[in-house]
Design a protein around this motif. Structure first.
Motif, PDB file in Angstrom:
ATOM      1  N   THR A 173      16.230  28.552   0.101  1.00 10.25           N
ATOM      2  CA  THR A 173      16.690  29.666   0.933  1.00 10.25           C
ATOM      3  C   THR A 173      15.648  30.771   0.920  1.00 10.25           C
ATOM      4  O   THR A 173      15.153  31.152  -0.143  1.00 10.25           O
ATOM      5  CB  THR A 173      18.028  30.216   0.404  1.00 10.25           C
ATOM      6  N   SER A 176      14.348  34.709   7.051  1.00 13.39           N
ATOM      7  CA  SER A 176      14.211  33.963   8.306  1.00 13.39           C
ATOM      8  C   SER A 176      12.843  34.142   8.937  1.00 13.39           C
ATOM      9  O   SER A 176      12.385  33.278   9.694  1.00 13.39           O
ATOM     10  CB  SER A 176      15.303  34.393   9.294  1.00 13.39           C
ATOM     11  N   SER A 189      18.642  22.431   8.471  1.00 15.76           N
ATOM     12  CA  SER A 189      18.310  23.848   8.372  1.00 15.76           C
ATOM     13  C   SER A 189      19.513  24.655   8.848  1.00 15.76           C
ATOM     14  O   SER A 189      20.142  24.311   9.858  1.00 15.76           O
ATOM     15  CB  SER A 189      17.082  24.170   9.217  1.00 15.76           C
ATOM     16  N   LYS A 190      19.849  25.722   8.100  1.00 14.43           N
ATOM     17  CA  LYS A 190      21.004  26.544   8.455  1.00 14.43           C
ATOM     18  C   LYS A 190      20.641  28.011   8.351  1.00 14.43           C
ATOM     19  O   LYS A 190      20.128  28.469   7.334  1.00 14.43           O
ATOM     20  CB  LYS A 190      22.179  26.231   7.531  1.00 14.43           C
ATOM     21  N   THR A 191      20.905  28.754   9.430  1.00  9.72           N
ATOM     22  CA  THR A 191      20.653  30.192   9.459  1.00  9.72           C
ATOM     23  C   THR A 191      21.913  30.942   9.034  1.00  9.72           C
ATOM     24  O   THR A 191      23.026  30.569   9.424  1.00  9.72           O
ATOM     25  CB  THR A 191      20.231  30.634  10.868  1.00  9.72           C
ATOM     26  N   SER A 192      21.743  31.983   8.224  1.00  7.86           N
ATOM     27  CA  SER A 192      22.888  32.771   7.757  1.00  7.86           C
ATOM     28  C   SER A 192      23.552  33.483   8.929  1.00  7.86           C
ATOM     29  O   SER A 192      22.965  33.654  10.004  1.00  7.86           O
ATOM     30  CB  SER A 192      22.437  33.795   6.716  1.00  7.86           C
ATOM     31  N   GLY A 195      21.660  36.231  10.328  1.00 10.52           N
ATOM     32  CA  GLY A 195      20.362  35.858  10.875  1.00 10.52           C
ATOM     33  C   GLY A 195      19.176  36.242  10.023  1.00 10.52           C
ATOM     34  O   GLY A 195      18.024  36.052  10.433  1.00 10.52           O
ATOM     35  N   LYS A 196      19.432  36.750   8.799  1.00  9.08           N
ATOM     36  CA  LYS A 196      18.334  37.234   7.975  1.00  9.08           C
ATOM     37  C   LYS A 196      17.723  36.179   7.061  1.00  9.08           C
ATOM     38  O   LYS A 196      16.654  36.400   6.489  1.00  9.08           O
ATOM     39  CB  LYS A 196      18.814  38.430   7.136  1.00  9.08           C
ATOM     40  N   SER A 197      18.404  35.065   6.882  1.00 10.48           N
ATOM     41  CA  SER A 197      17.861  34.042   6.000  1.00 10.48           C
ATOM     42  C   SER A 197      18.112  32.653   6.556  1.00 10.48           C
ATOM     43  O   SER A 197      19.027  32.457   7.371  1.00 10.48           O
ATOM     44  CB  SER A 197      18.455  34.164   4.590  1.00 10.48           C
ATOM     45  N   ILE A 198      17.289  31.729   6.113  1.00  8.43           N
ATOM     46  CA  ILE A 198      17.422  30.326   6.520  1.00  8.43           C
ATOM     47  C   ILE A 198      17.402  29.467   5.258  1.00  8.43           C
ATOM     48  O   ILE A 198      16.551  29.659   4.383  1.00  8.43           O
ATOM     49  CB  ILE A 198      16.286  29.892   7.460  1.00  8.43           C
ATOM     50  N   THR A 199      18.330  28.537   5.173  1.00  5.11           N
ATOM     51  CA  THR A 199      18.337  27.555   4.092  1.00  5.11           C
ATOM     52  C   THR A 199      17.895  26.217   4.661  1.00  5.11           C
ATOM     53  O   THR A 199      18.527  25.682   5.580  1.00  5.11           O
ATOM     54  CB  THR A 199      19.729  27.410   3.465  1.00  5.11           C
ATOM     55  N   THR A 200      16.772  25.717   4.131  1.00  7.41           N
ATOM     56  CA  THR A 200      16.216  24.450   4.597  1.00  7.41           C
ATOM     57  C   THR A 200      16.530  23.375   3.561  1.00  7.41           C
ATOM     58  O   THR A 200      16.363  23.584   2.358  1.00  7.41           O
ATOM     59  CB  THR A 200      14.695  24.552   4.794  1.00  7.41           C
TER      60      THR A 200
END
Length: 628
Positions: A173, A176, A189-192, A195-200
């Motif tokens: 994580t 973004s 891949s999932k965006t919070s 929109g401030k973070s992405i978990t790959t």
């Protein structure tokens, strides 16, 4: 890999004052993927939290480890030393007893109740800055900065003793806006919501694939290009935007295109990643430079201040070496490599092949493909000879390789890039001679690659006998005398075969060495670094009036210290003619300032040249050697 570092020689001279592990039904009720999470959004005091969920155990005690040694470094790294607040939790969320049994290992009792372990990772770059602990080479290390994360995953993710062959499901994580690069298989891949973070999400078939696939996250520039059917991904972090992937792309493409042409039908990977971390010129940045190879990628750490032309030349030498590792150890390797033990490894006897032949290929292909001329190639060969002679030239190479972690042998490691490459040269010339120019060491490595390949290791003790059987009787005497045995090599014998001779004449050198020998020394007690007697034989410094014992106070505005000498001298090593430089010296208490534009520096030394009376057969053999 191996750790190939430009600064190892500076450090050594200036400052010198596997067995297979398998899962059993007793280890896990279900052979589940080990869920791992690295959260770059929750960095606390420059430390990254990591969570490991191994699934349910069916045994009472388990041990979790970070690597003591990683493949390619031939040195103790102790990544567990950078772990803090290691805690285990049961399925009720309650903390469980943990016993740290050594620098890298934690034992958890009543493991049937273990749900997860959680800990914080401190980056090795910061510890390297502080000098608190012995640290891994920078290119094997980890970096945690607001705009850059060097994720050599062996520094973040560990393994349970008996579960190294389990699959790993890894999540990372991060903000973004970060650019993310990794060759590890991405599964989602999932965006919070904000929109401030992405978990790959990534997948690794086993722990080896975790250690073998580094990542870089942060403010990066990335370029992709094709070389044949290999997709090359170049990722560059340059904190002050001095360099970028786009400015370095052309040089990397030209070099790798030439490598692919040279290798021909050897093609072991559909993708190859090059991660370049360029360090600031300060004492808070990495001080050791070079690269660490992985099977399908390499991590490079170099000074950002290096001029573009010099950086390109260094990257060609360094990255080409790492890319040639797709031949060995990717396609040709021993059981020690195939079944590597990260805590208590054994080492192959054949560093002359893993590192030496790889380095030889990285040198030879440049003349074969017209990237350098003969004089430049001969100069590199002589530089390796001269450097190797500053080390123990009467030591069994196989013995040194097998015992490389021991104190008696570890200081000789740098010689694998010097004498190891020269061993490769001698084998090449012997094979060219015996086959009338038709076979060389590249064809030998192709034959070994076809016989073994990625999934089949060779038996370490049988390799040399096997090579002799595949080639010619002349190799047996060479290996027995100069690789297994400790007899120094008479290189003139091999140069004679190809119509060359060694003679003293004016040769090009750089601004820190004379034909491979440093022209500076250090006084650790006083913390000073000075020019040695050899400076009078270096034309540039001699013309500037530099004298032996002149203490070097600063170079281009950077105060020179024992701590930053490697970084500063690596930049000096990169100087090219026509650069404006300023050096401040202390000469017996008097300040001397040198302001000049660099000119090509020369010294008197032994160099290779064509024999005027070389026979046609010698010339033909030379052509076969240099041009395949």
């Amino acid at each position: 890999m191996n750790t190939k570092t430009l600064s190892v020689l500076f450090t050594a001279i200036i400052f010198a004052s596997c067995s297979s592990t398998k899962n059993t039904v007793n280890d896990l009720a279900i052979n589940t993927a080990i869920a791992s999470h690295i959260n770059l959004n929750e960095v606390d005091n420059d430390q990254v939290p990591v969570t490991i969920n191994p699934g349910r155990f069916t045994v009472d005690d388990v041990t979790y480890r970070l690597p003591r040694v990683i493949q390619g470094t031939y040195a103790i790294s102790n990544f567990g030393s950078f772990i803090g607040e290691f805690k285990a939790y049961d399925y009720k969320g309650e903390e469980m007893p943990v016993v740290k049994i050594d620098d890298n290992s934690w034992t958890i009792t009543n493991a049937k109740e273990l749900d997860k372990v959680v800990y914080y990772v401190n980056d090795t770059f910061d510890i390297e800055k502080s000098g608190e602990l012995p640290t891994p080479y920078s290119m094997a290390g980890t970096n945690i900065e607001p705009d850059n994360y060097v994720l050599n995953l062996h520094g973040f993710i560990g393994y349970f003793d008996s579960l190294k062959n389990n699959q790993y499901a890894l999540k990372v994580t991060g903000p973004s806006e970060f650019v993310r690069t990794s060759a590890l298989q991405q599964t989602g891949s999932k965006t919070s919501d904000d929109g401030k973070s992405i978990t790959t999400s990534y997948f690794a078939p086993r722990y080896f694939d975790i250690t073998d696939n580094p990542m870089m996250y942060g403010n990066l520039s990335v370029e992709e290009f094709k070389v044949g059917d290999i997709n090359i991904v170049l990722s560059v972090y340059s904190p002050n935007k001095v360099h970028s992937a786009s400015t370095l792309k052309d040089a990397m493409f030209k070099m790798m295109q030439a490598q692919k042409t040279y290798l021909g039908d050897i093609n072991s990977t559909p993708r190859y990643d090059i991660y370049v971390y360029l360090a600031r010129s300060d004492e808070k940045s990495p001080q050791r430079f070079g690269a660490l190879e992985h099977h399908t990628s390499t991590v490079v750490v170099m000074p950002e201040a290096t001029p573009k032309e010099a950086l390109e030349k260094q990257l060609i030498d360094i990255v080409s070496h790492e890319f040639f590792h797709i031949v060995t150890p990717l396609s040709v390797h021993s059981e020690d490599v195939h079944y590597f033990d990260y805590n208590d490894p054994t080492f192959s006897k054949h560093l002359w092949m893993y590192e030496g032949v790889t380095e030889y290929f990285a040198t030879l292909f440049q003349i074969d493909q017209g990237l350098v001329d003969e004089d430049e190639f001969y100069a590199k060969i002589m530089d390796k000879i001269n450097t190797s002679l500053t080390m123990n030239d009467a030591m069994s190479f196989t013995e040194m390789s097998e015992h490389i972690l021991e104190d008696a042998y570890a200081p000789q490691y740098y010689n694998v890039y010097q004498k190891g490459a020269l061993i490769g040269m001698c084998v090449d010339i012997l094979m060219r001679e015996a086959s009338h120019g038709k076979r060389g060491i590249l064809s030998l490595m192709k034959e070994l690659s076809n016989k073994y390949g990625k999934h089949k290791p060779f038996e370490d003790d049988k390799l040399i006998e096997e090579i002799v059987a595949m080639t010619y009787p002349s190799l047996r005497d060479f290996f027995n005398g100069h690789v297994i045995g400790a007899t120094p090599i008479d290189y003139n014998t091999f140069f004679e075969k190809v119509g060359l001779e060694v003679g003293e004449h004016k040769v090009k050198t750089n601004y820190i060495q004379n034909v491979g020998k440093l022209i500076v020394g250090a006084d650790p007690q006083n913390g000073t670094i000075f020019f040695g007697d050899a400076v009078t034989e270096n034309s540039f410094w001699n013309e500037q009036g530099v004298k032996p014992n002149d203490v070097i106070k600063s170079i281009n505005g950077t105060v020179l210290t024992m701590q930053n000498a490697n970084q500063v001298f690596t930049e000096v090593f990169s100087w090219q003619p026509g650069m404006a430089i300023e050096v401040k010296l202390d000469r017996n208490g008097e300040e001397v300032i040198i302001k000049a534009n660099t000119t090509q520096s020369y010294t008197m030394g032994n160099g290779l040249r064509h024999k005027p009376d070389a026979t046609d057969s010698q010339i033909q053999l030379r052509e076969a050697w240099l041009k395949g």
